[in-house]
Design an enzyme around this catalytic site. Structure first.
Site, PDB file in Angstrom:
ATOM      1  N   LEU A   1      55.302  -3.727  41.822  1.00  0.00           N
ATOM      2  CA  LEU A   1      55.815  -2.770  42.813  1.00  0.00           C
ATOM      3  C   LEU A   1      56.270  -3.441  44.098  1.00  0.00           C
ATOM      4  CD1 LEU A   1      53.271   0.166  42.312  1.00  0.00           C
ATOM      5  CD2 LEU A   1      55.583  -0.065  41.361  1.00  0.00           C
TER       6      LEU A   1
ATOM      7  N   MET B   1      61.928  -4.357  44.301  1.00  0.00           N
ATOM      8  CA  MET B   1      62.783  -3.958  43.171  1.00  0.00           C
ATOM      9  C   MET B   1      62.082  -2.965  42.248  1.00  0.00           C
ATOM     10  SD  MET B   1      65.775  -5.304  43.454  1.00  0.00           S
ATOM     11  CE  MET B   1      66.492  -5.216  41.817  1.00  0.00           C
TER      12      MET B   1
ATOM     13  N   LYS C   1      57.961 -11.329  39.664  1.00  0.00           N
ATOM     14  CA  LYS C   1      58.705 -12.558  39.975  1.00  0.00           C
ATOM     15  C   LYS C   1      59.101 -13.268  38.682  1.00  0.00           C
ATOM     16  CE  LYS C   1      58.162 -15.936  43.640  1.00  0.00           C
ATOM     17  NZ  LYS C   1      58.779 -15.005  44.607  1.00  0.00           N
TER      18      LYS C   1
ATOM     19  N   SER D   1      71.431  -5.400  38.578  1.00  0.00           N
ATOM     20  CA  SER D   1      72.108  -5.951  39.746  1.00  0.00           C
ATOM     21  C   SER D   1      72.215  -4.918  40.853  1.00  0.00           C
ATOM     22  CB  SER D   1      73.513  -6.416  39.366  1.00  0.00           C
ATOM     23  OG  SER D   1      74.198  -6.831  40.524  1.00  0.00           O
TER      24      SER D   1
ATOM     25  N   LYS E   1      73.921 -10.999  32.963  1.00  0.00           N
ATOM     26  CA  LYS E   1      73.512 -10.897  34.373  1.00  0.00           C
ATOM     27  C   LYS E   1      73.647 -12.256  35.065  1.00  0.00           C
ATOM     28  CE  LYS E   1      71.670  -9.286  38.207  1.00  0.00           C
ATOM     29  NZ  LYS E   1      70.761 -10.109  38.857  1.00  0.00           N
TER      30      LYS E   1
ATOM     31  N   HIS F   1      77.274 -12.793  35.743  1.00  0.00           N
ATOM     32  CA  HIS F   1      77.595 -11.897  36.866  1.00  0.00           C
ATOM     33  C   HIS F   1      77.236 -12.592  38.185  1.00  0.00           C
ATOM     34  CE1 HIS F   1      76.018  -9.274  40.023  1.00  0.00           C
ATOM     35  NE2 HIS F   1      76.977  -8.425  39.699  1.00  0.00           N
ATOM     36  N   ASN F   2      76.027 -13.136  38.259  1.00  0.00           N
ATOM     37  CA  ASN F   2      75.600 -13.807  39.497  1.00  0.00           C
ATOM     38  C   ASN F   2      76.444 -15.043  39.765  1.00  0.00           C
ATOM     39  OD1 ASN F   2      73.568 -11.883  39.288  1.00  0.00           O
ATOM     40  ND2 ASN F   2      72.013 -13.251  40.108  1.00  0.00           N
TER      41      ASN F   2
ATOM     42  N   GLU G   1      79.566 -14.008  41.239  1.00  0.00           N
ATOM     43  CA  GLU G   1      79.255 -13.651  42.636  1.00  0.00           C
ATOM     44  C   GLU G   1      79.274 -14.911  43.524  1.00  0.00           C
ATOM     45  OE1 GLU G   1      75.621 -11.240  42.908  1.00  0.00           O
ATOM     46  OE2 GLU G   1      75.026 -12.469  44.616  1.00  0.00           O
TER      47      GLU G   1
ATOM     48  N   LYS H   1      68.981 -19.151  44.532  1.00  0.00           N
ATOM     49  CA  LYS H   1      67.765 -18.942  43.746  1.00  0.00           C
ATOM     50  C   LYS H   1      67.893 -19.529  42.342  1.00  0.00           C
ATOM     51  CE  LYS H   1      65.662 -14.861  45.816  1.00  0.00           C
ATOM     52  NZ  LYS H   1      65.551 -13.412  45.550  1.00  0.00           N
TER      53      LYS H   1
HETATM   54  P1  NBP Z   1      59.219 -10.662  43.627  1.00  0.00           P
HETATM   55  O1  NBP Z   1      60.112 -11.533  42.845  1.00  0.00           O
HETATM   56  O2  NBP Z   1      58.920 -11.037  45.039  1.00  0.00           O
HETATM   57  O3  NBP Z   1      57.817 -10.534  42.830  1.00  0.00           O
HETATM   58  C1  NBP Z   1      56.711  -9.873  43.388  1.00  0.00           C
HETATM   59  C2  NBP Z   1      55.960  -9.095  42.334  1.00  0.00           C
HETATM   60  O4  NBP Z   1      55.518  -9.958  41.275  1.00  0.00           O
HETATM   61  C3  NBP Z   1      54.714  -8.443  42.910  1.00  0.00           C
HETATM   62  O5  NBP Z   1      54.584  -7.166  42.326  1.00  0.00           O
HETATM   63  C4  NBP Z   1      53.623  -9.393  42.459  1.00  0.00           C
HETATM   64  O6  NBP Z   1      52.355  -8.783  42.381  1.00  0.00           O
HETATM   65  C5  NBP Z   1      54.118  -9.717  41.081  1.00  0.00           C
HETATM   66  N1  NBP Z   1      53.438 -10.872  40.464  1.00  0.00           N
HETATM   67  C6  NBP Z   1      53.497 -12.193  40.761  1.00  0.00           C
HETATM   68 BR1  NBP Z   1      54.435 -12.906  42.140  1.00  0.00          BR
HETATM   69  N2  NBP Z   1      52.774 -12.947  39.946  1.00  0.00           N
HETATM   70  C7  NBP Z   1      52.185 -12.098  39.091  1.00  0.00           C
HETATM   71  C8  NBP Z   1      51.302 -12.263  38.008  1.00  0.00           C
HETATM   72  N3  NBP Z   1      50.895 -13.483  37.624  1.00  0.00           N
HETATM   73  N4  NBP Z   1      50.897 -11.174  37.342  1.00  0.00           N
HETATM   74  C9  NBP Z   1      51.310  -9.947  37.725  1.00  0.00           C
HETATM   75  N5  NBP Z   1      52.159  -9.715  38.725  1.00  0.00           N
HETATM   76  C10 NBP Z   1      52.601 -10.778  39.411  1.00  0.00           C
HETATM   77  O7  NBP Z   1      59.731  -9.144  43.596  1.00  0.00           O
HETATM   78  P2  NBP Z   1      61.210  -8.539  43.777  1.00  0.00           P
HETATM   79  O8  NBP Z   1      61.945  -9.168  44.906  1.00  0.00           O
HETATM   80  O9  NBP Z   1      61.037  -7.071  43.737  1.00  0.00           O
HETATM   81  O10 NBP Z   1      61.981  -8.997  42.446  1.00  0.00           O
HETATM   82  C11 NBP Z   1      61.530  -8.672  41.144  1.00  0.00           C
HETATM   83  C12 NBP Z   1      62.487  -9.249  40.121  1.00  0.00           C
HETATM   84  O11 NBP Z   1      63.771  -8.662  40.324  1.00  0.00           O
HETATM   85  C13 NBP Z   1      62.705 -10.761  40.216  1.00  0.00           C
HETATM   86  O12 NBP Z   1      62.908 -11.279  38.931  1.00  0.00           O
HETATM   87  C14 NBP Z   1      63.973 -10.877  41.010  1.00  0.00           C
HETATM   88  O13 NBP Z   1      64.656 -12.100  40.773  1.00  0.00           O
HETATM   89  C15 NBP Z   1      64.742  -9.679  40.478  1.00  0.00           C
HETATM   90  N6  NBP Z   1      65.801  -9.196  41.354  1.00  0.00           N
HETATM   91  C16 NBP Z   1      65.606  -9.119  42.701  1.00  0.00           C
HETATM   92  C17 NBP Z   1      66.622  -8.643  43.527  1.00  0.00           C
HETATM   93  C18 NBP Z   1      66.413  -8.524  45.001  1.00  0.00           C
HETATM   94  O14 NBP Z   1      67.378  -8.137  45.694  1.00  0.00           O
HETATM   95  N7  NBP Z   1      65.224  -8.799  45.532  1.00  0.00           N
HETATM   96  C19 NBP Z   1      67.821  -8.252  42.960  1.00  0.00           C
HETATM   97  C20 NBP Z   1      68.000  -8.306  41.605  1.00  0.00           C
HETATM   98  C21 NBP Z   1      66.964  -8.794  40.804  1.00  0.00           C
HETATM   99  P3  NBP Z   1      51.350  -8.864  43.643  1.00  0.00           P
HETATM  100  O15 NBP Z   1      51.745  -7.744  44.542  1.00  0.00           O
HETATM  101  O16 NBP Z   1      50.020  -8.671  43.031  1.00  0.00           O
HETATM  102  O17 NBP Z   1      51.528 -10.204  44.283  1.00  0.00           O
END
Ligand code: NBP
Length: 476
Positions: free
Chosen positions: A10, A13, A75, A128, A182, A185-186, A189, A260
């Site tokens: 949570l 994303m 992540k 995306s 995807k 796509h990136n 970008e 990234k």
């Molecule tokens: P993050 O990439 O920052 O990941 C944070 C989440 O991963 C938290 O919920 C964290 O839980 C959980 N987590 C981790 Br770190 N290690 C874990 C483990 N061993 N077991 C269970 N949970 C774990 O989050 P985000 O920025 O929302 O991105 C999520 C995905 O979406 C990534 O793959 C990212 O590349 C992709 N994405 C991001 C964007 C963007 O704009 N940010 C856009 C498109 C795609 P915790 O709260 O317990 O630490």
């Protein structure tokens, strides 16, 4: 009542995807490794829809209707494996794990095989559009078994962006195909952004314009062929004044670009597949060069070269840069689509490339008018080798090329680096040559390594006995 779907992870994303689903009427169970985030989520958004907040994975799994559909939004990398390892023993045969993060496609293939061995179904879906997209409608690129997609299609198409009544979501292909698309796509970008940065550099240092003036130009460009999200936000970013100094914000931002990894993955995969992908790859290198900040500072006082400055009619130059940007962009997309075509053939994915352009029209960072033309190109020519070969793009580049060449000459004369503009033009000139200079490369390879060559006038391979009597022999 059980939830239709679950989301674990949570951060921004996952939270936004879950909210998007709930707002569209799907009951969603939510979970996060650190429970306080779930509690916070329920406090902040709990009344937006039918959420079930859960504290343990067991509670999460029990809250879902079967076959379970679980979106993992953690992540990318090891955390995804960790979550799959914890989930797998709690699930029943036929349940579906959906990795919606930015995973590398070979990892997705591996995870799909791992889940299949355990009777589970695995989908890797590209999402995306950043946090905004996740909440209000992303572009979704789902990969995995077609029948698993059938189980989540209603939800995914409902939460996706929608353009002209068509959801920006379609089944991409099996295994890692969704994450692959995807990734490309990136990569595209990266190329788009690099081309915009080069145009900005020329407008600043050759045309002598200020950031807000260039912002206005981008705003104008956004109503023509270039109309797209990235051109639109370039206008907005360039127009922004820094609150602290009163200067344009871009003038106080450090000129080092981070990344990234998805651009790098795209370039590496192009090298592996043997696809010429100059635009995206130059964009990745330009970011890495930007990071040599200390070296650049030293070189700026040591290495000589012209100092850019206007010597041209400014309006003509601005229009030339617009056309060069468009032509280079066409090349970058042609290369990216050629790469997806090669990957589709290598992996038997049977990608519908026109549909890929269609689902990128909304919700994602590279959304643009121009994607409609790509969809049309593949609709009329499904086996197209290269987008440059359909009349629309052939003419677009033909019309722009005089301006494109002038910009490359001007930038070169004035000492402004334009790796993406110039490499795209070199690709164009290389691609349209019936006979290039690789004959000499083969001659040299035969000389130093007896690597043999083919002849224009005979079948088979030949070798010249360079260090013996100089005669030619047939090689087997
Ligand atoms: P993050 O990439 O920052 O990941 C944070 C989440 O991963 C938290 O919920 C964290 O839980 C959980 N987590 C981790 Br770190 N290690 C874990 C483990 N061993 N077991 C269970 N949970 C774990 O989050 P985000 O920025 O929302 O991105 C999520 C995905 O979406 C990534 O793959 C990212 O590349 C992709 N994405 C991001 C964007 C963007 O704009 N940010 C856009 C498109 C795609 P915790 O709260 O317990 O630490």
């Amino acid at each position: 009542e059980k939830s239709r779907i679950g989301v674990t992870g949570l951060a921004v994303m996952g939270a936004n995807l879950a909210r998007n689903m709930a707002r569209r009427g799907f009951p969603v169970a939510v979970h996060n490794r650190t429970t306080s985030k779930t509690t916070e989520f329920m406090k902040d958004y709990g009344d937006e829809g039918a959420f079930t907040g859960t504290e343990s994975l067991q509670e999460f799994v029990d809250a879902l209707e079967t076959p379970r559909k679980i979106v993992v939004m953690v992540k990318a990398g090891k955390p995804v494996d960790a979550v799959i390892d914890e989930l797998a023993p709690l699930l029943d045969s036929g349940d579906i794990i959906i990795d919606a993060g930015n995973s590398h496609f070979p990892d997705t293939d591996r995870r799909a095989a791992y889940c299949e061995e355990r009777g589970l179904r695995f989908m890797g879906i590209g999402v995306s559009g950043g946090e905004e997209g996740a909440l209000n409608g992303p572009s979704i690129m789902p990969g995995g078994p077609q029948e698993a997609y059938g189980e989540v299609e209603e939800i995914l198409t409902a939460i996706a962006a929608n353009v002209d009544g068509t959801p920006c979501c379609t089944h991409v292909g099996p295994g890692g195909a969704g994450h692959y698309v995807k990734m490309v796509h990136n990569g595209i970008e990266y190329a788009d952004i690099q081309l915009i940065a080069e145009a900005y550099d020329l407008l600043t240092h050759v045309a002598g314009l200020s950031a807000p003036e260039i912002g206005t130009i981008f705003e104008e460009w956004n109503s023509g062929d270039l109309e797209s999200f990235l051109i639109e936000i370039t206008g907005i970013v360039l127009a922004k004044t820094d609150e602290k100094t009163g200067k344009p914000l871009v003038d106080v931002i450090v000129d080092q670009a981070e990344q990234k990894g998805t651009g790098r993955w795209t370039a590496i995969d192009a090298l592996d597949l043997g696809v010429p992908l100059t635009g995206i790859t130059e964009a990745v290198f330009a970011r890495t060069l930007s990071n040599l900040r200390d070296e650049r500072r030293e070189a700026s006082t040591t290495l000589g070269g012209p100092t850019p400055g206007s010597g041209k009619n400014r309006d003509e130059l601005v229009e030339d840069i617009r056309q060069a940007l468009y032509a280079s962009k066409v090349v970058a997309y042609a290369q990216g689509f050629a790469q997806m075509r090669a990957a589709s053939q290598a992996n038997d994915w049977d990608l519908d490339l026109g549909a890929m352009a269609r689902i990128w029209r909304g919700g994602c960072i590279i959304r643009a008018q121009f994607l409609n033309r790509i969809t049309e190109a593949y609709e009329s020519h499904p086996d197209l080798d290269n987008l440059l070969m359909v009349p629309y793009f052939t003419e677009a580049v033909a019309n722009a090329q005089d301006a494109w060449r002038r910009v490359v000459v001007t930038a070169t004369e004035q000492g402004v680096a334009i790796p993406a503009f110039s490499s795209s033009l070199s690709y164009y000139d290389g691609y349209r040559r019936e006979r290039g200079p690789a004959n000499l490369i083969q001659g040299l390879r035969d000389y130093f390594g007896a690597h043999t060559y083919a002849r224009t006038d005979a079948d088979g391979k030949f070798h010249t006995r360079w260090s013996q009597d100089g005669s030619e022999v047939a090689a087997d």
